[in-house]
Structures are given as C-alpha cells and as structure tokens.
Design an enzyme around this catalytic site. Structure first.
Site, PDB file in Angstrom:
ATOM      1  N   LYS A  34       0.842  -1.194   0.000  1.00 43.87           N
ATOM      2  CA  LYS A  34       0.000   0.000   0.000  1.00 43.87           C
ATOM      3  C   LYS A  34       0.876   1.244   0.000  1.00 43.87           C
ATOM      4  O   LYS A  34       1.716   1.429   0.879  1.00 43.87           O
ATOM      5  CB  LYS A  34      -0.920   0.033   1.220  1.00 43.87           C
ATOM      6  CG  LYS A  34      -1.851   1.258   1.230  1.00 43.87           C
ATOM      7  CD  LYS A  34      -2.824   1.216   2.400  1.00 43.87           C
ATOM      8  CE  LYS A  34      -2.215   1.731   3.693  1.00 43.87           C
ATOM      9  NZ  LYS A  34      -2.009   3.221   3.672  1.00 43.87           N
ATOM     10  N   LYS A  63      -7.372   8.156  -1.519  1.00 42.41           N
ATOM     11  CA  LYS A  63      -8.693   8.590  -1.025  1.00 42.41           C
ATOM     12  C   LYS A  63      -9.178   9.865  -1.732  1.00 42.41           C
ATOM     13  O   LYS A  63      -9.477  10.877  -1.095  1.00 42.41           O
ATOM     14  CB  LYS A  63      -8.662   8.813   0.486  1.00 42.41           C
ATOM     15  CG  LYS A  63      -8.216   7.610   1.311  1.00 42.41           C
ATOM     16  CD  LYS A  63      -8.247   7.933   2.801  1.00 42.41           C
ATOM     17  CE  LYS A  63      -7.770   6.770   3.647  1.00 42.41           C
ATOM     18  NZ  LYS A  63      -6.296   6.565   3.544  1.00 42.41           N
ATOM     19  N   LEU A  64      -9.275   9.814  -3.042  1.00 40.93           N
ATOM     20  CA  LEU A  64      -9.675  10.999  -3.800  1.00 40.93           C
ATOM     21  C   LEU A  64     -11.080  11.462  -3.413  1.00 40.93           C
ATOM     22  O   LEU A  64     -11.982  10.653  -3.194  1.00 40.93           O
ATOM     23  CB  LEU A  64      -9.621  10.717  -5.298  1.00 40.93           C
ATOM     24  CG  LEU A  64      -8.251  10.347  -5.880  1.00 40.93           C
ATOM     25  CD1 LEU A  64      -8.327  10.279  -7.395  1.00 40.93           C
ATOM     26  CD2 LEU A  64      -7.180  11.330  -5.448  1.00 40.93           C
ATOM     27  N   ASP A  66     -13.221  14.908  -4.710  1.00 44.03           N
ATOM     28  CA  ASP A  66     -13.268  16.191  -5.407  1.00 44.03           C
ATOM     29  C   ASP A  66     -14.472  16.165  -6.335  1.00 44.03           C
ATOM     30  O   ASP A  66     -15.267  15.221  -6.299  1.00 44.03           O
ATOM     31  CB  ASP A  66     -11.958  16.413  -6.187  1.00 44.03           C
ATOM     32  CG  ASP A  66     -11.577  17.897  -6.285  1.00 44.03           C
ATOM     33  OD1 ASP A  66     -12.463  18.700  -6.632  1.00 44.03           O
ATOM     34  OD2 ASP A  66     -10.411  18.231  -6.017  1.00 44.03           O
ATOM     35  N   THR A 117     -11.056   4.166  10.040  1.00 44.59           N
ATOM     36  CA  THR A 117     -11.019   3.347  11.252  1.00 44.59           C
ATOM     37  C   THR A 117     -10.524   4.124  12.465  1.00 44.59           C
ATOM     38  O   THR A 117     -10.604   3.636  13.588  1.00 44.59           O
ATOM     39  CB  THR A 117     -10.141   2.093  11.051  1.00 44.59           C
ATOM     40  OG1 THR A 117      -8.851   2.491  10.586  1.00 44.59           O
ATOM     41  CG2 THR A 117     -10.779   1.150  10.055  1.00 44.59           C
ATOM     42  N   ARG A 179      -4.285  -5.867  13.771  1.00 46.75           N
ATOM     43  CA  ARG A 179      -3.188  -5.963  14.732  1.00 46.75           C
ATOM     44  C   ARG A 179      -3.144  -7.374  15.309  1.00 46.75           C
ATOM     45  O   ARG A 179      -4.160  -7.852  15.825  1.00 46.75           O
ATOM     46  CB  ARG A 179      -3.386  -4.982  15.901  1.00 46.75           C
ATOM     47  CG  ARG A 179      -3.346  -3.506  15.508  1.00 46.75           C
ATOM     48  CD  ARG A 179      -1.938  -3.070  15.184  1.00 46.75           C
ATOM     49  NE  ARG A 179      -1.847  -1.637  14.966  1.00 46.75           N
ATOM     50  CZ  ARG A 179      -2.073  -1.022  13.807  1.00 46.75           C
ATOM     51  NH1 ARG A 179      -2.438  -1.735  12.761  1.00 46.75           N
ATOM     52  NH2 ARG A 179      -1.935   0.280  13.689  1.00 46.75           N
ATOM     53  N   GLN A 188      -5.581   3.593  15.788  1.00 39.87           N
ATOM     54  CA  GLN A 188      -6.786   2.955  15.273  1.00 39.87           C
ATOM     55  C   GLN A 188      -7.788   2.753  16.411  1.00 39.87           C
ATOM     56  O   GLN A 188      -7.442   2.262  17.476  1.00 39.87           O
ATOM     57  CB  GLN A 188      -6.453   1.584  14.653  1.00 39.87           C
ATOM     58  CG  GLN A 188      -5.388   1.635  13.585  1.00 39.87           C
ATOM     59  CD  GLN A 188      -5.924   2.129  12.258  1.00 39.87           C
ATOM     60  OE1 GLN A 188      -7.112   2.366  12.118  1.00 39.87           O
ATOM     61  NE2 GLN A 188      -5.049   2.290  11.296  1.00 39.87           N
ATOM     62  N   ARG A 209       2.465  -0.932  10.848  1.00 39.30           N
ATOM     63  CA  ARG A 209       3.520  -0.908  11.854  1.00 39.30           C
ATOM     64  C   ARG A 209       3.867  -2.260  12.468  1.00 39.30           C
ATOM     65  O   ARG A 209       5.052  -2.494  12.776  1.00 39.30           O
ATOM     66  CB  ARG A 209       3.156   0.111  12.940  1.00 39.30           C
ATOM     67  CG  ARG A 209       3.379   1.545  12.489  1.00 39.30           C
ATOM     68  CD  ARG A 209       2.709   2.568  13.385  1.00 39.30           C
ATOM     69  NE  ARG A 209       1.261   2.609  13.173  1.00 39.30           N
ATOM     70  CZ  ARG A 209       0.465   3.534  13.675  1.00 39.30           C
ATOM     71  NH1 ARG A 209       0.955   4.491  14.443  1.00 39.30           N
ATOM     72  NH2 ARG A 209      -0.824   3.516  13.415  1.00 39.30           N
TER      73      ARG A 209
END
Length: 233
Positions: A34, A63-64, A66, A117, A179, A188, A209
């Site tokens: 990602k 995450k467009l 417009d 989230t 996680r 989160q 992470r």
C-alpha cells in the site's frame, strides 16, 4: 476473491526507506503493498512504477474526494501507472464515484472509504454532524458505493458482515486496523486480529507498523500471513 497476501502499508517518508525495507525480503517474493499519501507525495508516481517493476501488487491509497470531472481525470492518470487497486471517499457521492470508475477503467479494483477506522461514533456525530450510529453510516456509504459500480469498500472488520448482507457476498471488504494479538493499537479505534478478520469475512487486510516497525519485519509478515490464511481450504 480473497487475497492471501496481507497488504503491507508502506508508511515511510522516502523512496530510500522503502528500498531499505524491501531489501529485507527475498527478491522472488511477490508482495502486496500500500502506497499512501505520505509516500506518494514524497516519491511521486515513480514509486508505483518501481514497485510494479519488482513484481509487486500496488494499492494506491490516495482517497480521492473532489468534483466528478477532476476525479475522473485523476483516475485516468492513475490507470496509466498500472496500480492494482485505488480508492475514493464515498462521501464524494455517487456521481463522483461513477466518474472515478469511468476514469480508472476496469483493469484495477476501485473501492471507497466509508468511515476511517480512526473515527469513533462520537467523533462522527460531533464533527461530521451525522446523527446516526457509526454502523448505519457505514452501511449507507457501502450501499451507495455498490450503486456507483465500485468493487467494494474500506471498512472495519466489525462491519464486514453487515456490509456484505446489505450489498452482496462478492462485494470487497478491505480491512485496515489489523493488529496481531498483543500489539499496540496505535491511532486505530476499531481493530481486529488477522484470524478474526478471516473468520468474519474480510477479503483483504492491511497491516502497517506491526510489520514495518517489527524487529524482524520478514518474520512478522509471514507470521501475520500464516494467521490470516491458517483456515483457508
């Protein structure tokens, strides 16, 4: 169709940091990666070309949100990069999502963000002034996403079952906030383990992470992958 590889969130500030991280993995191992706003803004479209050149799959997480024509034009450009999946905000509306689909074409998956989230129900009600439950808001956005002809949504694993019931079983549910047990949840608010996400019906999971900041990232990745796929037939 479920994706057997956990998507690794490359939340790094530079191209070089990504190269150092990927050098830890065997060259022949195909990953699903990602690329979010931080990395894309730092490294530009070249980061996508680089990752695709190494044989990896890429989820471009921008995450467009417009006006429809702008989003359509942007998606045309993203389609030329060869991304495997990208996204928009469902809050942009059905017409914007339809325009995004038209611009991107059918070669890549296109999904929409319902509620982040990191958003709690109290935050949603106070700052977005949406006076329903968080789950009702997510279901509403998912239905509109399906109506617009998109492939699925980004959602919490806790919402997967109700979304598939409200849309259809093949509607993709991509779940961030994953996680492994015992790992800090960070920022989160709604999290779940890989095994739980599988049991509840998630199609894709995103992990950042717990892999990228692990002492042994490759081992952490494979442990999460094993947990995610342990009950697959």
């Amino acid at each position: 169709m479920r994706e057997h590889r956990p998507i690794i969130a490359l939340d790094f500030p530079s191209f070089e940091a990504v190269k150092e991280f990927l050098a830890l993995f065997p060259a022949e191992e195909s990953l699903y990666l990602k690329v979010g706003m931080e990395l894309y803004y730092a490294a530009g479209p070249e980061i996508v070309s680089y990752l695709k050149g190494l044989g990896h799959s890429v989820f471009l997480d921008l995450k467009l949100h417009d006006i429809p024509n702008t989003v359509k034009s942007a998606m045309k450009i993203l389609s030329q990069l060869g991304v495997d999946m990208t996204n928009v905000h469902a809050a942009g509306g059905v017409e914007m999502m339809k325009a995004a689909r038209e611009g991107l074409g059918s070669q890549a998956k296109l999904i929409a963000v319902t509620q982040l989230t990191s958003t709690s129900e109290a935050q949603m009600q106070e700052f977005q002034n949406i006076q329903t439950s968080l789950q009702e808001s997510v279901i509403h956005y998912a239905k509109k996403t399906a109506e617009a002809g998109l492939d699925g949504v980004v959602c919490s694993a806790q919402e997967v079952q109700v979304i598939k019931q409200a849309t259809n079983p093949d509607f993709i549910c991509l779940t961030p906030g994953i996680r492994p047990a015992g790992v800090a949840v960070g920022d989160q608010k709604r999290v779940m383990t890989p095994a739980d996400a599988y049991q509840i019906g998630s199609d894709y999971i995103v992990v950042g992470r717990p892999i990228t900041q692990a002492e042994e990232p490759v081992a952490a990745y494979h442990a999460i992958k094993d947990e995610w796929t342990q009950d697959w037939n």
